[in-house]
Design a protein around this motif. Structure first.
Motif, PDB file in Angstrom:
ATOM      1  N   UNK A 232       0.799  -1.233   0.000  1.00 30.36           N
ATOM      2  CA  UNK A 232       0.000   0.000   0.000  1.00 30.36           C
ATOM      3  C   UNK A 232       0.833   1.285   0.000  1.00 30.36           C
ATOM      4  N   UNK A 233       1.936   1.381   0.781  1.00 33.23           N
ATOM      5  CA  UNK A 233       2.710   2.639   0.704  1.00 33.23           C
ATOM      6  C   UNK A 233       3.279   2.877  -0.696  1.00 33.23           C
ATOM      7  N   UNK A 236       0.586   4.234  -3.037  1.00 36.07           N
ATOM      8  CA  UNK A 236       0.376   5.671  -2.871  1.00 36.07           C
ATOM      9  C   UNK A 236       1.471   6.463  -3.576  1.00 36.07           C
ATOM     10  N   UNK A 239       0.772   6.651  -7.202  1.00 33.27           N
ATOM     11  CA  UNK A 239      -0.259   7.636  -7.520  1.00 33.27           C
ATOM     12  C   UNK A 239       0.324   9.046  -7.465  1.00 33.27           C
ATOM     13  N   UNK A 260      -2.807  -8.301  -6.678  1.00 31.63           N
ATOM     14  CA  UNK A 260      -4.019  -8.345  -5.851  1.00 31.63           C
ATOM     15  C   UNK A 260      -4.300  -6.969  -5.245  1.00 31.63           C
ATOM     16  N   UNK A 261      -3.253  -6.336  -4.720  1.00 35.79           N
ATOM     17  CA  UNK A 261      -3.456  -5.060  -4.043  1.00 35.79           C
ATOM     18  C   UNK A 261      -3.652  -3.920  -5.043  1.00 35.79           C
ATOM     19  N   UNK A 263      -5.304  -4.281  -7.819  1.00 37.86           N
ATOM     20  CA  UNK A 263      -6.734  -4.395  -8.149  1.00 37.86           C
ATOM     21  C   UNK A 263      -7.580  -3.856  -7.003  1.00 37.86           C
ATOM     22  N   UNK A 264      -7.130  -4.107  -5.768  1.00 32.57           N
ATOM     23  CA  UNK A 264      -7.862  -3.634  -4.590  1.00 32.57           C
ATOM     24  C   UNK A 264      -7.928  -2.102  -4.573  1.00 32.57           C
ATOM     25  N   UNK A 265      -6.796  -1.439  -4.825  1.00 31.80           N
ATOM     26  CA  UNK A 265      -6.750   0.023  -4.787  1.00 31.80           C
ATOM     27  C   UNK A 265      -7.346   0.649  -6.047  1.00 31.80           C
ATOM     28  N   UNK A 266      -7.433  -0.162  -7.123  1.00 33.37           N
ATOM     29  CA  UNK A 266      -8.063   0.314  -8.346  1.00 33.37           C
ATOM     30  C   UNK A 266      -7.392   1.532  -8.958  1.00 33.37           C
ATOM     31  N   UNK A 267      -6.056   1.571  -8.968  1.00 27.74           N
ATOM     32  CA  UNK A 267      -5.370   2.681  -9.638  1.00 27.74           C
ATOM     33  C   UNK A 267      -5.626   2.607 -11.137  1.00 27.74           C
ATOM     34  N   UNK A 288      -7.951 -10.170 -11.118  1.00 24.44           N
ATOM     35  CA  UNK A 288      -6.928  -9.302 -10.542  1.00 24.44           C
ATOM     36  C   UNK A 288      -5.798  -8.964 -11.506  1.00 24.44           C
TER      37      UNK A 288
ATOM     38  N   UNK B   9       0.422   9.012   3.576  1.00 19.22           N
ATOM     39  CA  UNK B   9       1.134   7.820   4.057  1.00 19.22           C
ATOM     40  C   UNK B   9       0.813   7.546   5.523  1.00 19.22           C
ATOM     41  N   UNK B  12      -2.636   6.068   5.724  1.00 16.62           N
ATOM     42  CA  UNK B  12      -2.574   4.683   5.228  1.00 16.62           C
ATOM     43  C   UNK B  12      -1.913   3.780   6.266  1.00 16.62           C
ATOM     44  N   UNK B 123     -11.650 -10.982  -3.857  1.00 16.45           N
ATOM     45  CA  UNK B 123     -12.806 -10.439  -3.162  1.00 16.45           C
ATOM     46  C   UNK B 123     -13.898 -10.160  -4.204  1.00 16.45           C
ATOM     47  N   UNK B 128     -13.849  -3.972  -4.588  1.00 14.30           N
ATOM     48  CA  UNK B 128     -12.588  -3.444  -5.113  1.00 14.30           C
ATOM     49  C   UNK B 128     -12.710  -1.964  -5.427  1.00 14.30           C
ATOM     50  N   UNK B 129     -11.562  -1.308  -5.490  1.00 18.78           N
ATOM     51  CA  UNK B 129     -11.566   0.062  -5.961  1.00 18.78           C
ATOM     52  C   UNK B 129     -11.285   1.060  -4.865  1.00 18.78           C
ATOM     53  N   UNK B 130     -11.007   2.297  -5.265  1.00 17.31           N
ATOM     54  CA  UNK B 130     -10.609   3.323  -4.309  1.00 17.31           C
ATOM     55  C   UNK B 130     -11.774   4.158  -3.809  1.00 17.31           C
ATOM     56  N   UNK B 139      -8.178   2.489  -0.133  1.00 16.83           N
ATOM     57  CA  UNK B 139      -8.797   1.309  -0.700  1.00 16.83           C
ATOM     58  C   UNK B 139     -10.114   1.099   0.051  1.00 16.83           C
ATOM     59  N   UNK B 142      -9.989  -1.783   2.426  1.00 13.25           N
ATOM     60  CA  UNK B 142      -9.260  -1.605   3.684  1.00 13.25           C
ATOM     61  C   UNK B 142     -10.042  -0.753   4.676  1.00 13.25           C
ATOM     62  N   UNK B 210      -7.950 -12.069   0.372  1.00 17.97           N
ATOM     63  CA  UNK B 210      -8.132 -11.465  -0.959  1.00 17.97           C
ATOM     64  C   UNK B 210      -7.047 -10.449  -1.335  1.00 17.97           C
ATOM     65  N   UNK B 256       8.892   4.294   4.146  1.00 18.32           N
ATOM     66  CA  UNK B 256       8.865   3.949   2.717  1.00 18.32           C
ATOM     67  C   UNK B 256       8.750   5.225   1.880  1.00 18.32           C
TER      68      UNK B 256
END
Lengths: 426, 291
Positions: A232-233, A236, A239, A260-261, A263-267, A288, B9, B12, B123, B128-130, B139, B142, B210, B256
């Motif tokens: 996740x960091x 970001x 983005x 997977x992540x 797709x989760x964040x959907x950038x 994904x 950050x 998050x 999932x 899904x998606x922001x 997310x 999340x 997921x 990070x």
């Protein structure tokens, strides 16, 4: 041996155990002396041919290692069912190589104590480098089956190592054509994520060369430790960098975690990548993964050899082979052929044979051969793209395989670094 | 703009901290009450992930998230009654060894049943998606996860602080002999604490499946973080663990942002610094039986 130990514990007289050991050693010496040391050689000629097989079975490449074991063991069974090699059985002992340190220690033990004739396997480029140094010291052959680092077969090459998978440069070239055609390179801003070890560094180098040759720029460039599971960091940061395209030079579980992540964040940025193993794609789960990737082999490849192998493998294990299962299978087969043709398991005879440019059927359209100058297997590669979910026949049918690279009328070496670029001197 | 990125950050990192909390809190609970460092906690997390993937195939994702912690909690009953119970009074090294062994058995069982290669898990696409709030991107999944963690957290806090069950457990942490002298058997309470602890690990597995690779060794990966969180937070402290989890998440995110290469090392540096200043952890209590 077990009985021995327990006895010595029971009667609590360690000295007796020592005496027995001494006596045993003496008897062995007498036995060896009486026959002038020849039985050792005779035994080696009639016993099994021992192949030490090291591959990661745990850690971020462990999932790939499982396929590797299935592939090489299936090849060994087939060879042994047909009478073995030189009238002897092949005995392939698979072990978890874990990390470069352990890999080197195990390689030394396998050669020295287990008396293996040669070493095969490995997926991690870093571990392969460590094993190749042990092989060189012991003057035994090491066939590296999975590693893709260019440096491994370039600057770090040695006379005792042969590499059968495609190098990073070929991965980039295999998918590069497709990306150029789809307008995903020229004038685009890229953000790369790279696995932080020899393999990734070297893939990043190949990717950068490709970008600068094709008028693309880099707006971000992150090295990712192999044990990172949460991206996740980094997502970001991507983005924040506002790239046109995200480019992945990741390895093993990193790829799966990332997609997977992502797709989760959907950038919104499309992803391209220069390394994907089918197992990583299968593990990503439906919906994904996207985009076009390079591959060394995929089970839908339409050649009679591949289709027969896939059918036999699926019958045996209940699932189609992943690319590591394929490379391990064909590699053991070509090793067996080398032994049969040279009538020998001697390291130098085998090296000479592989260096002769002998052609091997590796179940692809064109035959492959080892390049004498850097000991790597020269072969075709392919781009493959993620299929629409509705068109997939089953859970394994995830990708559409593209045409072989290079085209029929071009020499195979045209997608490889030239011997000069490779920088290997044996 | 730089400051916005940094705040992004940090936020998050707080979300990520919630993600660590689910595993660390159970570990801390079992540790506080039974005095056992449950090295197999990660194995329950991994088992939870695998169970949820299988249940999802038949019932769908949301029922799987509900069923999994219950199933893992039931495993926890057997684990406590037949294994952990023998070691409360024993030398801590024995419980370390036995739970470590149990973790290995668990991981190998997963390998035998499902194979070493990771198994696919997704999932529902609607999750899904922001979510974009102002300049910040989250997310959606999340945030949902964070809400679930908050509910679980509130439930556990209520249970420990506002019920008679919680009073006995808290007393048991400090004065087990006195509790026994008052005629209260601690054993059933221990079973319940283990059910809660491993149940949370199972829930963690179901929720993370997921968004991370589902493979046999996934438990080992999460254990390192969970331990660091428990140690930073301090033994026996509910809020210590909460604070530590959030702190670890934020420190990792910020590191990070500035020095990506140090990202994975940052939590260990944090642990080192905290232990130098406060050997008992941030909010750690003095627990007589461990002194």
């Amino acid at each position: 041996m077990k009985k021995f130990t327990s006895n010595s514990i029971l009667n609590a007289k360690p000295i007796s155990r020592r005496n027995v050991l001494k006596a045993g050693a003496g008897a062995a010496a007498v036995g060896a002396g009486a026959t002038f040391g020849f039985p050792g050689i005779l035994k080696a000629q009639t016993g099994a041919i021992k192949i030490g097989h090291l591959t990661p079975m745990t850690g971020f490449l462990g999932g790939l290692g499982e396929w590797a074991v299935l592939g090489i063991q299936m090849a060994a069974e087939e060879i042994n069912a047909n009478g073995g090699v030189l009238g002897r059985k092949l005995e392939v002992n698979s072990e978890d190589s874990i990390n470069p340190n352990t890999a080197a220690t195990k390689a030394q033990r396998i050669l020295e104590r287990d008396g293996a004739d040669l070493l095969m396997g490995e997926i991690s480029s870093a571990s392969a480098l460590a094993i190749s140094q042990v092989a060189e010291r012991n003057k035994k052959l090491f066939m590296a089956l999975g590693p893709r680092s260019d440096t491994l077969r370039g600057k770090n090459c040695n006379k005792y190592m042969f590499c059968t998978d495609i190098p990073n440069t070929v991965m980039v070239n295999a998918v590069g054509g497709a990306l150029l055609r789809d307008g995903l390179v020229k004038g685009k801003k890229f953000h790369t994520l790279t696995a932080d070890y020899i393999f990734g560094h070297d893939l990043l180098r190949a990717a950068k060369a490709f970008f600068s040759a094709n008028d693309a720029s880099l707006v971000g460039d992150e090295l990712i430790a192999t044990d990172v599971t949460d991206f996740s960091p980094y997502l970001l940061k991507i983005r924040q960098a506002q790239p046109d395209i995200v480019c992945l030079n990741l390895a093993g579980n990193q790829v799966t975690n990332f997609v997977k992540q992502y797709a989760e964040f959907g950038l919104p940025y499309p992803t391209v990548g220069f390394n994907l193993n089918t197992s990583d794609a299968w593990a990503a789960g439906p919906g994904n993964l996207s985009g076009t990737w390079p591959t060394v082999w995929y089970h839908t490849l339409n050649t009679p050899g591949t289709q027969e192998f896939v059918a036999n493998f699926t019958k045996k294990y209940g699932k189609p082979p992943e690319n590591h299962a394929w490379i391990e299978y064909v590699s053991l087969k070509l090793m067996a052929r080398a032994m049969a043709e040279t009538q020998s398991t001697d390291t130098h005879d085998l090296i000479k044979y592989f260096e002769s440019g002998a052609k091997f059927d590796i179940l692809k359209g064109r035959e492959a051969y080892f390049r004498a100058s850097d000991h790597q297997l020269i072969q075709e590669a392919y781009p493959f793209s993620v299929k629409e979910a509705s068109k997939a026949k089953d859970q394994w049918d995830l990708m559409d395989l593209g045409p072989a690279i290079p085209g029929d009328n071009e020499p195979l070496e045209s997608i490889y670094p030239t011997p000069e670029q490779s920088g290997c001197s044996l | 703009m730089q400051i916005v990125f940094l705040i992004e950050q940090i936020v998050n990192g707080l979300v990520l901290g919630g993600y660590y909390l689910l595993i660390a809190l159970g570990l801390s609970l079992i540790f506080s009450v039974g005095g056992i460092v449950n090295l197999s906690h990660g194995a329950f997390y991994a088992v939870g992930a695998y169970i949820s993937v299988e249940v999802t195939k038949y019932l769908g994702f949301v029922p799987a998230v509900v069923v999994t912690p219950v199933a893992v909690g039931i495993l926890g009953i057997f684990f406590e009654r037949h294994i952990l119970r023998r070691f409360y009074a024993a030398d801590p090294i024995l419980s370390l060894l036995v739970t470590f062994g149990f973790a290995m058995i668990g991981e190998q069982l997963l390998r035998i049943i499902w194979g070493a290669a990771p198994i696919p898990a997704s999932m529902p696409s609607m999750l899904k998606g922001p979510v974009i709030i102002g300049d910040f991107l989250f997310s959606q999944y999340r945030l949902l996860l964070l809400a679930v963690v908050a509910v679980v957290l509130a439930g556990i806090w209520y249970l420990l602080n506002k019920t008679s069950f919680g009073r006995v457990v808290r007393a048991g942490i400090q004065q087990p002999d006195m509790v026994a002298a008052l005629g209260i058997r601690l054993k059933p309470y221990m079973t319940s604490v283990v059910i809660l602890g491993v149940g949370m690990a199972g829930l963690g597995g179901a929720l993370f499946a997921p968004i991370s690779v589902v493979h046999p060794a996934m438990g080992v990966e999460i254990m390192a973080v969970a331990f660091v969180v428990v140690i930073i937070g301090g033994l026996g402290s509910f809020w210590g663990v909460v604070l530590a989890a959030l702190l670890v998440g934020v420190v990792r995110g910020v590191t990070i942002h500035f020095v990506p290469a140090a990202g994975e090392a940052s939590m260990y540096v944090l642990m080192f610094a905290v232990l130098l200043a406060r050997p008992r952890g941030l909010l750690g209590e003095r627990i007589e039986k461990f002194e």
